[in-house]
Design a protein around this motif. Structure first.
Motif, short mmCIF file in Angstrom:
data_model
loop_
_atom_site.label_atom_id
_atom_site.label_comp_id
_atom_site.label_asym_id
_atom_site.label_seq_id
_atom_site.Cartn_x
_atom_site.Cartn_y
_atom_site.Cartn_z
N TYR A 44 0.85 -1.19 0.00
CA TYR A 44 0.00 0.00 0.00
C TYR A 44 0.89 1.24 0.00
N ALA A 45 0.57 2.22 -0.84
CA ALA A 45 1.24 3.52 -0.79
C ALA A 45 0.64 4.30 0.38
N PRO A 46 1.36 5.31 0.90
CA PRO A 46 0.81 6.12 1.99
C PRO A 46 -0.57 6.68 1.63
N GLY A 47 -1.51 6.55 2.55
CA GLY A 47 -2.87 7.05 2.34
C GLY A 47 -3.80 6.07 1.67
N GLU A 48 -3.28 4.99 1.12
CA GLU A 48 -4.11 3.98 0.46
C GLU A 48 -4.47 2.88 1.45
N GLY A 49 -5.49 2.11 1.13
CA GLY A 49 -5.90 1.03 2.01
C GLY A 49 -6.94 0.16 1.36
N SER A 50 -7.47 -0.76 2.11
CA SER A 50 -8.51 -1.65 1.61
C SER A 50 -9.87 -1.05 1.93
N VAL A 51 -10.89 -1.49 1.20
CA VAL A 51 -12.25 -1.10 1.54
C VAL A 51 -12.64 -1.85 2.81
N PHE A 52 -13.64 -1.34 3.54
CA PHE A 52 -14.14 -2.01 4.74
C PHE A 52 -14.89 -3.26 4.26
N HIS A 53 -14.44 -4.43 4.68
CA HIS A 53 -15.00 -5.67 4.15
C HIS A 53 -14.82 -6.81 5.14
N ASN A 54 -15.38 -7.95 4.77
CA ASN A 54 -15.12 -9.18 5.51
C ASN A 54 -15.05 -10.34 4.53
N ILE A 94 -7.61 -1.46 6.50
CA ILE A 94 -6.34 -0.89 6.96
C ILE A 94 -5.96 0.25 6.03
N ILE A 95 -5.43 1.32 6.59
CA ILE A 95 -4.98 2.47 5.82
C ILE A 95 -3.49 2.66 6.11
N ALA A 96 -2.68 2.77 5.05
CA ALA A 96 -1.24 2.94 5.21
C ALA A 96 -0.90 4.37 5.61
N GLU A 97 -0.06 4.51 6.63
CA GLU A 97 0.49 5.82 6.99
C GLU A 97 1.78 6.08 6.22
N THR A 98 2.58 5.02 6.05
CA THR A 98 3.79 5.04 5.23
C THR A 98 3.62 3.91 4.22
N GLU A 99 4.59 3.71 3.31
CA GLU A 99 4.47 2.53 2.45
C GLU A 99 4.37 1.31 3.35
N LEU A 100 3.34 0.51 3.14
CA LEU A 100 3.02 -0.60 4.02
C LEU A 100 3.07 -1.90 3.23
N LYS A 101 3.89 -2.84 3.69
CA LYS A 101 4.00 -4.15 3.04
C LYS A 101 3.53 -5.22 4.01
N LEU A 102 2.59 -6.03 3.54
CA LEU A 102 2.00 -7.10 4.36
C LEU A 102 2.13 -8.44 3.67
N ILE A 103 2.34 -9.49 4.44
CA ILE A 103 2.13 -10.85 3.95
C ILE A 103 0.75 -11.22 4.43
N GLU A 104 -0.13 -11.59 3.50
CA GLU A 104 -1.50 -11.97 3.86
C GLU A 104 -1.71 -13.45 3.56
N VAL A 105 -2.28 -14.15 4.52
CA VAL A 105 -2.59 -15.56 4.36
C VAL A 105 -4.07 -15.72 4.66
N GLN A 106 -4.78 -16.38 3.76
CA GLN A 106 -6.21 -16.62 3.92
C GLN A 106 -6.46 -18.12 3.92
N LEU A 107 -7.22 -18.59 4.90
CA LEU A 107 -7.57 -20.00 5.03
C LEU A 107 -9.08 -20.11 5.15
#
Length: 123
Positions: A44-54, A94-107
């Motif tokens: 995510y670039a700063p200020g970007e994020g995901s939509v509210f979801h589930n 989640i909304i990035a404050e700085t460049e944000l890198k995540l490892i995401e695992v979905q089960l």
């Protein structure tokens, strides 16, 4: 066993519905539309994020590789080294404050585009 560089070997795809929700996701392992497992590295670039979801049918775990952000609905700050866990059906964004890198695992039982419900974030 296979060792990969997600930024070189992963399939990089831009995702997002509107400004503020853009991110680049690198498919790392698992099979797209797998019935039980998927993993990505998301940037995510700063200020970007995901939509509210589930995800009604799957659990999610995110590991913050680098950067910082805020889990909006909880007003919880996250930083490099943090692990975020979400049970099936848990609404999140989640909304990035700085460049944000995540490892995401979905089960879960059905990991595909149909296992995502979007909601309005109430302030």
């Amino acid at each position: 066993m296979k060792v990969i560089d997600p930024f070189l070997d992963g399939e990089g795809v831009w995702q997002g519905d509107s400004p503020g929700t853009m991110r680049k996701r690198f498919q790392c392992f698992g099979i797209k539309n797998s019935v039980d497992f998927c993993s990505n590295v998301t940037v995510y670039a700063p200020g970007e994020g995901s939509v509210f979801h589930n995800h009604p049918s799957s659990e999610e775990l995110s590991y913050v590789i680098s950067g910082s952000g805020v889990i909006q609905d909880m007003e919880q700050n996250v930083k490099a080294g943090d692990v975020i866990t979400m049970s099936a059906g848990c609404r999140h964004t989640i909304i990035a404050e700085t460049e944000l890198k995540l490892i995401e695992v979905q089960l879960g039982e059905a990991i595909d585009v149909h296992d995502k419900q979007k909601f309005e974030l109430e302030y």
